[in-house]
Every structure is written in C-alpha cells, then in structure tokens.
Design an enzyme around this catalytic site. Structure first.
Site, PDB file in Angstrom:
ATOM      1  N   ASP A 180      -9.301  10.423   0.151  1.00 31.43           N
ATOM      2  CA  ASP A 180     -10.268  11.491   0.662  1.00 31.43           C
ATOM      3  C   ASP A 180      -9.808  12.187  -0.764  1.00 31.43           C
ATOM      4  O   ASP A 180      -8.661  12.699  -1.031  1.00 31.43           O
ATOM      5  CB  ASP A 180      -9.988  11.487   1.714  1.00 31.43           C
ATOM      6  CG  ASP A 180      -8.943  11.737   2.446  1.00 31.43           C
ATOM      7  OD1 ASP A 180      -7.618  12.053   1.381  1.00 31.43           O
ATOM      8  OD2 ASP A 180      -8.381  12.185   3.463  1.00 31.43           O
ATOM      9  N   GLU A 211      -7.908   4.439   0.520  1.00 32.93           N
ATOM     10  CA  GLU A 211      -8.197   5.332   1.724  1.00 32.93           C
ATOM     11  C   GLU A 211      -8.329   7.003   1.319  1.00 32.93           C
ATOM     12  O   GLU A 211      -7.791   8.168   1.629  1.00 32.93           O
ATOM     13  CB  GLU A 211      -6.357   5.995   2.264  1.00 32.93           C
ATOM     14  CG  GLU A 211      -6.135   4.667   3.026  1.00 32.93           C
ATOM     15  CD  GLU A 211      -4.664   5.023   3.584  1.00 32.93           C
ATOM     16  OE1 GLU A 211      -3.992   6.265   4.028  1.00 32.93           O
ATOM     17  OE2 GLU A 211      -3.409   4.368   4.093  1.00 32.93           O
ATOM     18  N   ASN A 249       0.530  -1.256  -0.349  1.00 32.54           N
ATOM     19  CA  ASN A 249       0.041   0.303  -0.059  1.00 32.54           C
ATOM     20  C   ASN A 249       1.238   1.724  -0.081  1.00 32.54           C
ATOM     21  O   ASN A 249       2.033   1.285   0.668  1.00 32.54           O
ATOM     22  CB  ASN A 249      -0.817  -0.421   1.332  1.00 32.54           C
ATOM     23  CG  ASN A 249      -1.829   0.981   1.172  1.00 32.54           C
ATOM     24  OD1 ASN A 249      -2.262   1.038   0.071  1.00 32.54           O
ATOM     25  ND2 ASN A 249      -2.256   1.629   2.327  1.00 32.54           N
ATOM     26  N   HIS A 299      -4.777   9.593  -1.790  1.00 29.97           N
ATOM     27  CA  HIS A 299      -5.634  11.129  -0.953  1.00 29.97           C
ATOM     28  C   HIS A 299      -5.047  12.060  -1.748  1.00 29.97           C
ATOM     29  O   HIS A 299      -3.817  12.612  -2.183  1.00 29.97           O
ATOM     30  CB  HIS A 299      -4.261  10.945   0.139  1.00 29.97           C
ATOM     31  CG  HIS A 299      -4.287  10.126   1.613  1.00 29.97           C
ATOM     32  ND1 HIS A 299      -5.360  10.322   2.178  1.00 29.97           N
ATOM     33  CD2 HIS A 299      -3.290   9.550   1.679  1.00 29.97           C
ATOM     34  CE1 HIS A 299      -5.438   9.262   2.593  1.00 29.97           C
ATOM     35  NE2 HIS A 299      -4.562   8.708   2.970  1.00 29.97           N
TER      36      HIS A 299
HETATM   37  C1  XIL Z   1      -3.632   8.662   9.772  1.00 28.93           C
HETATM   38  C2  XIL Z   1      -4.529   8.797  10.679  1.00 28.93           C
HETATM   39  O1  XIL Z   1      -5.560   9.247  10.200  1.00 28.93           O
HETATM   40  C3  XIL Z   1      -4.942   9.438  11.558  1.00 28.93           C
HETATM   41  O2  XIL Z   1      -5.592   9.652  12.694  1.00 28.93           O
HETATM   42  C4  XIL Z   1      -2.786   8.874  12.392  1.00 28.93           C
HETATM   43  O3  XIL Z   1      -2.632  10.480  13.288  1.00 28.93           O
HETATM   44  C5  XIL Z   1      -1.725   9.029  11.290  1.00 28.93           C
HETATM   45  O4  XIL Z   1      -2.741   8.057  10.425  1.00 28.93           O
HETATM   46  N1  XIL Z   1      -1.202   6.770   5.514  1.00 28.93           N
HETATM   47  C6  XIL Z   1      -1.738   5.436   5.725  1.00 28.93           C
HETATM   48  C7  XIL Z   1      -2.975   6.224   6.882  1.00 28.93           C
HETATM   49  O5  XIL Z   1      -1.240   5.149   5.410  1.00 28.93           O
HETATM   50  O6  XIL Z   1      -2.142   4.752   8.192  1.00 28.93           O
HETATM   51  C8  XIL Z   1      -2.951   7.616   8.113  1.00 28.93           C
HETATM   52  O7  XIL Z   1      -3.808   7.772   8.314  1.00 28.93           O
HETATM   53  C9  XIL Z   1      -3.037   8.349   6.032  1.00 28.93           C
HETATM   54  C10 XIL Z   1      -1.579   8.262   5.883  1.00 28.93           C
END
Ligand code: XIL
Length: 302
Positions: free
Chosen positions: A237, A235, A170, A206
């Site tokens: 957003d 993930e 990932n 992201h």
């Molecule tokens: C983030 C969480 O959303 C937060 O709550 C935490 O403080 C930090 O991590 N990449 C990833 C996730 O693989 O695990 C991260 O999640 C965001 C970026």
C-alpha cells in the site's frame, strides 16, 4: 488484458489482495475481488489469535470462508502468518521455553496440515528483525525464550507439515538495501548454505512519506533472488493520491517485473475505506470501488 489478475498472468505472475471475511457479504467488494484478483491473503483470519485462541483449540471457520471463496473462483491463497510477535494470544507469551517450543511447532503443524495443498506460499515467520541500524532480532516471546534458532526450527517444522507449500520469511522496511534488509539477507544466505528450507522472501512494502518506494527496490529484490529464493511483494500500500501515488505504484510493479523470480504482488486491501491505515487513501480503489489513477498505472505497467 483488462484486469489486474489477467494482466499479471500474462507476465507469469499473480496479483492478489488481502481479504477480510467480514466483507464477503458486500456485493461490490466481492465483485471487485472476483473480477480483478488472482490470489488472496486472509488479512487477519489465519493469525495465531484467530486460529488457536486457546492452547490446542483450533478454529478455522473464518479463514476457511476465505479459502473456500478463493477456491470456488480459482484464486490462489497466500497463508499469513504462522509465527509472529503480534496478534499472538497471551497464553503463548506466558509459556516457558520448553512449552513454547512445542506450542510453536504444534501450531505450525496443525495449521499447515489443515490447509495442506491449498496454500501456494506461507509466511512462516513474520517481522523477526528490528528496525534501525543494528540488524538485530526483535524481542519477542520466540526470540527471547528460544533464541536465534527459532526461525530455523519454524521453517523445518513447516517443510515437514506441507512439503509442497513455498515457505517465506516476510518483513517490512526491508524493501530497499539497508541494515534491516542486510540482516535478513544474511539469514537467508546462511539458510541456503546450510540447507534450511526457505523458498521465498516477502517484502511487505507499506510505503508513505516517511518510508517512500526506495530507489534501489529492484536491486534489493534481485539480490535476494540471486540467493536462490523467490521474492514476492506481499502487503503493498502507498499513502498519497493522484498522479504521485500512481507513479509510485507503477514503479513498484515495474521493479517486480524486472526480477524474474518476483512471482507476484499482493495489495493490502481492496477499497481505501477498508485499509488498515484508516486515515489515508493507500489502495487502488476508492470507497465506491471506482478505479483510481493508481489502478490504471498498475494495469498499464503489467
Ligand atoms: C494488519 C491488518 O491489516 C489489520 O486489520 C490488523 O488490525 C493488524 O494487522 N504487517 C503484517 C500484517 O504482516 O499482518 C498487518 O495487518 C499489517 C502489518
């Protein structure tokens, strides 16, 4: 279908959300989760600092809360994440090579054994490559002490621990074709050619104005799928609001649906107020759990 999970299921996909155990007491959070989503990813509760805060001492209670909730509602669970440089307890970064190797393998084995048969896909290794044009590995305790072979070793250990879980690599900024995704692509191709067990690649996705939805997103997902792995949007957003944000979300969903091996999409949170990107409004529900234009765009794209 009139929910994200049901609409995705009609297309043979899951639609998931990152979930935090500390929100499971909030009624509208839980009802939105239960109504709309068919998969969950613990947002922080399965990370190394949460499950093995000191060496050999495991605590699964927060993660178990999420897994139990998901199972009671018939949702799938994505495991996130076993080997990552971040949210890593200092005892791990302090180890020498021999100890670090055995700590890594023990961590993978213990966590995967605890959840054996309960996780559809595991992010075995997260974010091992650098940003930018080098295509190089990121410096981390694992990389610096164990060398390039740590990723292969982690996947082999993971396969032995739970042979039925899909094993994913990932990362972020790998969503379009670029130097970083080329480096991940070369690794996956090498793993497939040598029989190193890898089943899926997760694309964090992201997005914001500096890192918009790439125009070659679908093509990039497809080239990985063509290596013989599933791909997942893990993930998602997208910062922004209104019609522009809705259009971007719709494009992401259409890119996944255009790739037969794109097996599911996870958004990184439910209402905007709980996004890790505290300042923005990157999710599908507003702070009062109203459906945003982005939600409707996703549902109609599914
Ligand atoms: C983030 C969480 O959303 C937060 O709550 C935490 O403080 C930090 O991590 N990449 C990833 C996730 O693989 O695990 C991260 O999640 C965001 C970026």
């Amino acid at each position: 279908a009139d929910t994200l999970g049901a609409a995705a299921a009609e297309k043979g996909r899951y639609f998931g959300a990152a979930v935090a155990a500390n929100h499971l007491g909030e009624a509208p959070y839980v009802s939105t989760l239960n109504t709309e989503f068919s998969s969950v990813t613990p947002e922080n509760e399965m990370k190394w600092d949460a499950v093995e805060p000191s060496r050999g001492s495991f605590s699964f209670s927060r993660a178990d809360q999420i897994v139990n909730h998901a199972q009671s509602r018939g949702m799938d669970v994505r495991g996130h994440t076993l080997v990552w440089h971040s949210q890593l307890p200092s005892w791990v970064s302090g180890l020498g090579a021999t100890d670090l190797r055995s700590a890594m393998n023990n961590h993978i084995t213990q966590v995967m054994t605890h959840y054996k048969g309960e996780i559809h896909s595991w992010d075995v290794v997260n974010e091992a490559f650098q940003d930018g044009s080098s295509g190089a590995r990121r410096s981390s305790p694992f990389q610096d002490r164990l060398g390039d072979g740590f990723i292969e070793e982690a996947f082999r250990t993971a396969r032995a621990a739970d042979p039925n879980a899909k094993l994913c690599y990932n990362d972020y900024n790998t969503d379009g074709v670029n130097a970083k995704s080329n480096a991940v692509y070369a690794m996956v191709k090498d793993f497939k050619s040598r029989g190193v067990p890898i089943d899926c690649v997760g694309f964090q996705s992201h997005f914001n104005s500096n890192s918009p939805v790439p125009s070659d997103y679908r093509a990039n997902l497809q080239r990985f799928a063509d290596l013989g792995v599933d791909v997942q949007i893990t993930e998602l957003d997208i910062e922004g609001s209104g019609t522009a944000q809705a259009t971007d979300y719709g494009n992401v969903v259409r890119a996944c649906l255009a790739v037969s091996r794109c097996t599911g999409i996870t958004v990184w949170g439910i209402p905007d107020k709980y996004s890790w990107r505290a300042s923005g409004t990157p999710l599908l529900f507003d702070d009062n759990y109203n459906k945003k234009p982005a939600y409707h765009a996703v549902l109609s794209a599914l």
